[in-house]
Structure formats: C-alpha cells, structure tokens
Design a protein around this motif. Structure first.
Motif, PDB file in Angstrom:
ATOM      1  N   ARG A 131       0.835  -1.199   0.000  1.00  0.00           N
ATOM      2  CA  ARG A 131       0.000   0.000   0.000  1.00  0.00           C
ATOM      3  C   ARG A 131       0.876   1.259   0.000  1.00  0.00           C
ATOM      4  NH1 ARG A 131      -4.967   0.454   4.029  1.00  0.00           N
ATOM      5  NH2 ARG A 131      -6.145  -0.284   2.291  1.00  0.00           N
ATOM      6  N   ARG A 132       1.922   1.308   0.773  1.00  0.00           N
ATOM      7  CA  ARG A 132       2.824   2.462   0.819  1.00  0.00           C
ATOM      8  C   ARG A 132       3.537   2.642  -0.519  1.00  0.00           C
ATOM      9  NH1 ARG A 132       5.723   1.648   6.624  1.00  0.00           N
ATOM     10  NH2 ARG A 132       3.889   2.053   7.877  1.00  0.00           N
ATOM     11  N   THR A 133       3.958   1.570  -1.121  1.00  0.00           N
ATOM     12  CA  THR A 133       4.628   1.649  -2.422  1.00  0.00           C
ATOM     13  C   THR A 133       3.674   2.179  -3.488  1.00  0.00           C
ATOM     14  OG1 THR A 133       5.957  -0.255  -1.799  1.00  0.00           O
ATOM     15  CG2 THR A 133       5.963   0.336  -4.102  1.00  0.00           C
ATOM     16  N   PHE A 134       2.432   1.716  -3.447  1.00  0.00           N
ATOM     17  CA  PHE A 134       1.436   2.193  -4.417  1.00  0.00           C
ATOM     18  C   PHE A 134       1.230   3.699  -4.291  1.00  0.00           C
ATOM     19  CE2 PHE A 134      -2.970   3.410  -5.147  1.00  0.00           C
ATOM     20  CZ  PHE A 134      -3.069   3.151  -6.511  1.00  0.00           C
ATOM     21  N   TRP A 135       1.016   4.187  -3.080  1.00  0.00           N
ATOM     22  CA  TRP A 135       0.751   5.605  -2.894  1.00  0.00           C
ATOM     23  C   TRP A 135       1.996   6.449  -3.159  1.00  0.00           C
ATOM     24  CZ3 TRP A 135      -3.760   7.200  -3.563  1.00  0.00           C
ATOM     25  CH2 TRP A 135      -4.865   6.464  -3.146  1.00  0.00           C
ATOM     26  N   PHE A 136       3.153   5.930  -2.834  1.00  0.00           N
ATOM     27  CA  PHE A 136       4.381   6.657  -3.166  1.00  0.00           C
ATOM     28  C   PHE A 136       4.521   6.793  -4.682  1.00  0.00           C
ATOM     29  CE2 PHE A 136       8.886   6.670  -4.332  1.00  0.00           C
ATOM     30  CZ  PHE A 136       9.303   7.813  -3.686  1.00  0.00           C
ATOM     31  N   THR A 137       4.282   5.710  -5.413  1.00  0.00           N
ATOM     32  CA  THR A 137       4.377   5.739  -6.880  1.00  0.00           C
ATOM     33  C   THR A 137       3.306   6.658  -7.470  1.00  0.00           C
ATOM     34  OG1 THR A 137       5.172   3.462  -6.811  1.00  0.00           O
ATOM     35  CG2 THR A 137       4.473   4.301  -8.943  1.00  0.00           C
ATOM     36  N   ALA A 138       2.091   6.578  -6.930  1.00  0.00           N
ATOM     37  CA  ALA A 138       1.009   7.440  -7.425  1.00  0.00           C
ATOM     38  C   ALA A 138       1.343   8.906  -7.177  1.00  0.00           C
ATOM     39  CB  ALA A 138      -0.311   7.071  -6.759  1.00  0.00           C
ATOM     40  N   GLY A 139       1.889   9.245  -6.029  1.00  0.00           N
ATOM     41  CA  GLY A 139       2.271  10.625  -5.717  1.00  0.00           C
ATOM     42  C   GLY A 139       3.398  11.119  -6.599  1.00  0.00           C
ATOM     43  N   ALA A 140       4.388  10.244  -6.820  1.00  0.00           N
ATOM     44  CA  ALA A 140       5.503  10.627  -7.687  1.00  0.00           C
ATOM     45  C   ALA A 140       5.013  10.863  -9.120  1.00  0.00           C
ATOM     46  CB  ALA A 140       6.582   9.548  -7.655  1.00  0.00           C
ATOM     47  N   ALA A 141       4.134   9.996  -9.597  1.00  0.00           N
ATOM     48  CA  ALA A 141       3.603  10.163 -10.955  1.00  0.00           C
ATOM     49  C   ALA A 141       2.784  11.447 -11.061  1.00  0.00           C
ATOM     50  CB  ALA A 141       2.755   8.946 -11.330  1.00  0.00           C
ATOM     51  N   ALA A 142       1.976  11.733 -10.050  1.00  0.00           N
ATOM     52  CA  ALA A 142       1.190  12.974 -10.048  1.00  0.00           C
ATOM     53  C   ALA A 142       2.108  14.192 -10.011  1.00  0.00           C
ATOM     54  CB  ALA A 142       0.228  12.979  -8.867  1.00  0.00           C
ATOM     55  N   GLY A 143       3.187  14.114  -9.252  1.00  0.00           N
ATOM     56  CA  GLY A 143       4.138  15.225  -9.190  1.00  0.00           C
ATOM     57  C   GLY A 143       4.829  15.453 -10.518  1.00  0.00           C
ATOM     58  N   VAL A 144       5.240  14.374 -11.167  1.00  0.00           N
ATOM     59  CA  VAL A 144       5.876  14.499 -12.491  1.00  0.00           C
ATOM     60  C   VAL A 144       4.892  15.055 -13.503  1.00  0.00           C
ATOM     61  CG1 VAL A 144       6.841  13.173 -14.405  1.00  0.00           C
ATOM     62  CG2 VAL A 144       7.599  12.720 -12.073  1.00  0.00           C
TER      63      VAL A 144
END
Length: 112
Positions: free
Chosen positions: A3-16
């Motif tokens: 779950r943490r990896t998913f949200w970290f990846t989703a946040g990074a993608a949204a930031g990019v």
C-alpha cells in the motif's frame, strides 16, 4: 508495504505530471511564444479574410452575369448596326488627324 509503495508511486507520478504540465504552460506564456502565437493567429485571420474576399468576388461575378443575362446585355449586336463610336476627350497632337491644327496650350491665367 504494498500500500505504501502504491501511494508513493502514485504521488511521484502525479508530481511528475503536474510539473510537466506547469512547465509546458510556462513555456507557452513566454514573450517569444506569445508573439509566435499572435503571428500565427494573424496569418490564419488573413487567410480567412482572403478566402472571404474571393468568395465575395465570385458571388459578385455570378450575380453580375445573372443580371446581364436577365437584362439582355450579353446579347449579340445586330450585324447591320455600326460599331459604337468612341469620342476622344482630349485631342492628341501626335495623331495625324490633328496634325494640321496649331499646337498651343491654354493658360487660363492669361485672360486676366
């Protein structure tokens, strides 16, 4: 952990994605880009205006032809009629027809 990896990846993608979007918008708002956009719009407007003028000209020519036909102005002239005369507005001294006449200029100020 997943779950943490998913949200970290989703946040990074949204930031990019957001950073890319903001950078594109900033590049569009530079003076050079705005000038280029204005020039492109002006050229496009000029092409549209030219197309409109050509359409108006074609419509005028078509309507003029319709009116000429309706009024009988395109009809052939009778072969028995003489050709229309063209009168000269100013005598031409180079024309042999007027060679025997004296060449003088008229000055209206000489009469006073």
């Amino acid at each position: 952990m997943f779950r943490r990896t998913f949200w970290f990846t989703a946040g990074a993608a949204a930031g990019v994605w957001a950073t890319t979007k903001v950078n594109r918008k900033l590049k569009q708002l530079t003076p050079e880009s705005l000038a280029a956009q204005a020039a492109n719009k002006a050229i496009e407007a000029g092409h549209k205006l030219k197309d409109f003028a050509l359409d108006v000209r074609d419509g005028m020519a078509q309507r003029e032809a319709e009116l000429d036909e309706a009024l009988g102005l395109n009809a052939e002239t009778d072969a028995g009629l003489p050709a229309p005369r063209r009168l000269a507005a100013i005598e031409n001294s180079n024309n042999p027809k007027y060679a025997d006449r004296p060449a003088y200029s008229y000055n209206r100020n000489e009469d006073h």
